[in-house]
Design a protein around this motif. Structure first.
Motif, PDB file in Angstrom:
ATOM      1  N   ASN A   7     -59.993  14.768 116.405  1.00  0.00           N
ATOM      2  CA  ASN A   7     -58.442  14.737 115.743  1.00  0.00           C
ATOM      3  C   ASN A   7     -58.454  14.694 114.602  1.00  0.00           C
ATOM      4  OD1 ASN A   7     -57.434  13.258 118.072  1.00  0.00           O
ATOM      5  ND2 ASN A   7     -59.319  12.127 118.157  1.00  0.00           N
ATOM      6  N   LEU A   8     -59.472  14.682 113.151  1.00  0.00           N
ATOM      7  CA  LEU A   8     -59.306  14.644 111.488  1.00  0.00           C
ATOM      8  C   LEU A   8     -59.491  15.944 111.810  1.00  0.00           C
ATOM      9  CD1 LEU A   8     -63.401  13.247 111.163  1.00  0.00           C
ATOM     10  CD2 LEU A   8     -60.671  11.781 111.151  1.00  0.00           C
ATOM     11  N   ILE A   9     -58.964  17.273 112.367  1.00  0.00           N
ATOM     12  CA  ILE A   9     -58.333  18.454 111.751  1.00  0.00           C
ATOM     13  C   ILE A   9     -56.419  18.337 111.016  1.00  0.00           C
ATOM     14  CG2 ILE A   9     -57.794  20.902 111.878  1.00  0.00           C
ATOM     15  CD1 ILE A   9     -60.707  19.697 112.022  1.00  0.00           C
ATOM     16  N   GLY A  10     -56.471  19.175 109.746  1.00  0.00           N
ATOM     17  CA  GLY A  10     -55.319  18.576 109.917  1.00  0.00           C
ATOM     18  C   GLY A  10     -55.093  17.772 108.264  1.00  0.00           C
ATOM     19  N   TYR A  11     -56.423  16.059 108.337  1.00  0.00           N
ATOM     20  CA  TYR A  11     -56.509  15.517 107.120  1.00  0.00           C
ATOM     21  C   TYR A  11     -56.334  16.436 106.063  1.00  0.00           C
ATOM     22  CZ  TYR A  11     -57.976  10.955 105.512  1.00  0.00           C
ATOM     23  OH  TYR A  11     -58.758   9.946 104.597  1.00  0.00           O
ATOM     24  N   ASP A  12     -55.691  15.597 105.234  1.00  0.00           N
ATOM     25  CA  ASP A  12     -55.139  15.605 103.321  1.00  0.00           C
ATOM     26  C   ASP A  12     -56.046  15.923 102.704  1.00  0.00           C
ATOM     27  OD1 ASP A  12     -53.831  16.202 101.354  1.00  0.00           O
ATOM     28  OD2 ASP A  12     -52.394  14.772 101.388  1.00  0.00           O
ATOM     29  N   LEU A  13     -56.587  16.841 102.239  1.00  0.00           N
ATOM     30  CA  LEU A  13     -57.489  17.206 101.337  1.00  0.00           C
ATOM     31  C   LEU A  13     -57.807  17.837  99.904  1.00  0.00           C
ATOM     32  CD1 LEU A  13     -60.661  17.746 103.874  1.00  0.00           C
ATOM     33  CD2 LEU A  13     -60.179  15.434 102.842  1.00  0.00           C
ATOM     34  N   LYS A  14     -56.218  17.095  99.070  1.00  0.00           N
ATOM     35  CA  LYS A  14     -55.824  17.870  98.205  1.00  0.00           C
ATOM     36  C   LYS A  14     -56.306  17.453  97.148  1.00  0.00           C
ATOM     37  CE  LYS A  14     -51.923  14.709  97.421  1.00  0.00           C
ATOM     38  NZ  LYS A  14     -50.600  14.272  98.191  1.00  0.00           N
ATOM     39  N   SER A  15     -57.228  16.715  96.920  1.00  0.00           N
ATOM     40  CA  SER A  15     -57.376  16.059  95.371  1.00  0.00           C
ATOM     41  C   SER A  15     -59.252  15.800  95.700  1.00  0.00           C
ATOM     42  CB  SER A  15     -57.228  14.906  94.938  1.00  0.00           C
ATOM     43  OG  SER A  15     -57.194  13.845  95.618  1.00  0.00           O
TER      44      SER A  15
ATOM     45  N   GLU B 134     -67.023  23.498  96.163  1.00  0.00           N
ATOM     46  CA  GLU B 134     -66.752  24.005  95.975  1.00  0.00           C
ATOM     47  C   GLU B 134     -65.242  24.753  96.514  1.00  0.00           C
ATOM     48  OE1 GLU B 134     -69.616  27.128  97.639  1.00  0.00           O
ATOM     49  OE2 GLU B 134     -70.063  25.392  98.780  1.00  0.00           O
ATOM     50  N   ASN B 135     -64.426  25.318  96.427  1.00  0.00           N
ATOM     51  CA  ASN B 135     -63.236  25.459  96.020  1.00  0.00           C
ATOM     52  C   ASN B 135     -62.766  26.092  97.590  1.00  0.00           C
ATOM     53  OD1 ASN B 135     -60.671  26.297  95.268  1.00  0.00           O
ATOM     54  ND2 ASN B 135     -60.825  28.409  95.251  1.00  0.00           N
ATOM     55  N   GLY B 136     -62.304  24.695  98.038  1.00  0.00           N
ATOM     56  CA  GLY B 136     -61.822  25.246  99.508  1.00  0.00           C
ATOM     57  C   GLY B 136     -63.352  24.775 100.223  1.00  0.00           C
TER      58      GLY B 136
ATOM     59  N   ARG C 153     -79.864  14.859 108.947  1.00  0.00           N
ATOM     60  CA  ARG C 153     -79.773  14.304 110.883  1.00  0.00           C
ATOM     61  C   ARG C 153     -78.749  16.198 110.325  1.00  0.00           C
ATOM     62  NH1 ARG C 153     -79.382  12.476 115.070  1.00  0.00           N
ATOM     63  NH2 ARG C 153     -80.735  10.367 115.445  1.00  0.00           N
ATOM     64  N   ASN C 154     -77.887  16.200 109.953  1.00  0.00           N
ATOM     65  CA  ASN C 154     -76.898  17.173 109.675  1.00  0.00           C
ATOM     66  C   ASN C 154     -76.391  17.422 107.961  1.00  0.00           C
ATOM     67  OD1 ASN C 154     -75.823  15.462 112.620  1.00  0.00           O
ATOM     68  ND2 ASN C 154     -75.862  18.249 113.018  1.00  0.00           N
ATOM     69  N   ILE C 155     -76.372  18.855 108.325  1.00  0.00           N
ATOM     70  CA  ILE C 155     -75.471  19.310 107.005  1.00  0.00           C
ATOM     71  C   ILE C 155     -74.142  19.665 107.202  1.00  0.00           C
ATOM     72  CG2 ILE C 155     -75.489  21.290 105.577  1.00  0.00           C
ATOM     73  CD1 ILE C 155     -78.717  21.645 105.899  1.00  0.00           C
ATOM     74  N   ILE C 156     -73.438  19.425 106.804  1.00  0.00           N
ATOM     75  CA  ILE C 156     -71.806  19.164 107.189  1.00  0.00           C
ATOM     76  C   ILE C 156     -70.830  20.190 106.386  1.00  0.00           C
ATOM     77  CG2 ILE C 156     -69.344  17.911 108.240  1.00  0.00           C
ATOM     78  CD1 ILE C 156     -71.676  15.959 109.041  1.00  0.00           C
ATOM     79  N   VAL C 157     -70.030  20.900 106.334  1.00  0.00           N
ATOM     80  CA  VAL C 157     -69.543  21.461 105.284  1.00  0.00           C
ATOM     81  C   VAL C 157     -68.363  21.443 106.031  1.00  0.00           C
ATOM     82  CG1 VAL C 157     -68.675  23.625 104.924  1.00  0.00           C
ATOM     83  CG2 VAL C 157     -71.326  23.152 105.053  1.00  0.00           C
ATOM     84  N   LEU C 158     -66.940  20.578 105.419  1.00  0.00           N
ATOM     85  CA  LEU C 158     -65.467  20.784 105.394  1.00  0.00           C
ATOM     86  C   LEU C 158     -64.866  21.284 104.551  1.00  0.00           C
ATOM     87  CD1 LEU C 158     -64.908  16.709 103.597  1.00  0.00           C
ATOM     88  CD2 LEU C 158     -66.011  17.847 106.612  1.00  0.00           C
ATOM     89  N   ASN C 159     -64.882  23.003 105.812  1.00  0.00           N
ATOM     90  CA  ASN C 159     -63.080  23.392 105.287  1.00  0.00           C
ATOM     91  C   ASN C 159     -62.050  23.071 105.141  1.00  0.00           C
ATOM     92  OD1 ASN C 159     -65.245  26.072 104.816  1.00  0.00           O
ATOM     93  ND2 ASN C 159     -65.552  25.227 108.025  1.00  0.00           N
ATOM     94  N   HIS C 160     -61.108  23.355 103.681  1.00  0.00           N
ATOM     95  CA  HIS C 160     -60.012  22.906 103.172  1.00  0.00           C
ATOM     96  C   HIS C 160     -59.699  23.911 102.620  1.00  0.00           C
ATOM     97  CE1 HIS C 160     -62.183  20.774 100.072  1.00  0.00           C
ATOM     98  NE2 HIS C 160     -62.859  20.863 100.805  1.00  0.00           N
ATOM     99  N   PRO C 161     -59.273  24.759 103.021  1.00  0.00           N
ATOM    100  CA  PRO C 161     -58.698  26.375 101.604  1.00  0.00           C
ATOM    101  C   PRO C 161     -57.680  26.029 101.274  1.00  0.00           C
ATOM    102  CG  PRO C 161     -59.017  26.704 103.939  1.00  0.00           C
ATOM    103  CD  PRO C 161     -59.463  25.874 104.044  1.00  0.00           C
ATOM    104  N   LYS C 162     -56.358  25.511 101.993  1.00  0.00           N
ATOM    105  CA  LYS C 162     -55.656  24.891 101.715  1.00  0.00           C
ATOM    106  C   LYS C 162     -55.351  23.340 101.411  1.00  0.00           C
ATOM    107  CE  LYS C 162     -53.271  29.001 103.758  1.00  0.00           C
ATOM    108  NZ  LYS C 162     -52.367  29.802 105.311  1.00  0.00           N
TER     109      LYS C 162
END
Length: 204
Positions: free
Chosen positions: A114-122, A154-156, A175-184
């Motif tokens: 449900n969180l996919i598409g969240y605005d991460l512009k800054s 990192e970049n994106g 518990r977890n290592i989590i990576v948020l991918n936000h290239p755009k």
């Protein structure tokens, strides 16, 4: 006049919230009905024994999704268990998703997508997202001392650790290592790694 306006506002808001909870509970009963016999992986909502608590999570504000904490019942290793579960309710689609406590389900794909598409512009938006993500996990796992640490930009892409503190606060485990991918500048996927067993999966 001002007092009357405020009273009307609260009455309308209360009625709207009550109606939304009623709509949510109706679907809840349909999807997880009362059963005489419960098997492993069955989930049941008992209307007379459970309570629905509405929770405010800023992480879902952009999605306009309601969130609730509900006590659900299931079988775990032949034991009848009462487990707190967070539910999302998309009123427009009339759909609900739920996630049990993290010890039971980990980070459940069909809930967190449900969180996919969240605005991460800054970086500020990324921090807001991570803070909201941490709050979501804490609400759903009140008996665990969970915390997000070691945020790397990192970049994106943004990486952080989900850490559990032991009772004495001196020992902690990842518990977890989590990576948020936000290239755009929008969240496109989450990579989840459990270092304890090297289990990896992706939420997208």
């Amino acid at each position: 006049m001002r007092v009357v306006q405020l009273l009307l506002f609260f009455i309308i808001t209360f009625n709207s919230n009550s109606q939304t909870i009623d709509e949510f509970e109706k679907i809840l009963i349909e999807k997880f009905p009362n059963k005489d016999t419960i098997n492993e992986e069955d989930w049941v909502y008992y209307k007379d024994e459970s309570s629905i608590t509405e929770i405010e999570l800023e992480i879902y504000v952009d999605k306009k999704i309601n969130t609730y904490l509900v006590k659900m019942y299931t079988m775990v290793c032949f034991n009848f268990e009462e487990i707190d579960c967070v539910f999302t309710f998309d009123k427009e689609k009339n759909e609900i998703e739920f996630v049990p406590e993290i010890w039971y389900s980990g980070l459940k794909k069909d809930f967190y997508n449900n969180l996919i598409g969240y605005d991460l512009k800054s970086n500020n938006r990324i921090f807001e997202f991570i803070k909201g993500f941490e709050k979501l996990l804490k609400i759903n796992n009140s008996e665990l001392d969970l915390k997000i640490e070691n945020i790397y930009f990192e970049n994106g892409r943004t990486t952080f650790y989900l850490v559990e503190n032991a009772n004495n606060k001196k020992e902690k485990s990842i518990r977890n290592i989590i990576v948020l991918n936000h290239p755009k500048e929008k969240l496109s996927s989450l990579n989840i790694l459990n270092p304890a067993n090297n289990h990896f999966y992706k939420i997208e």
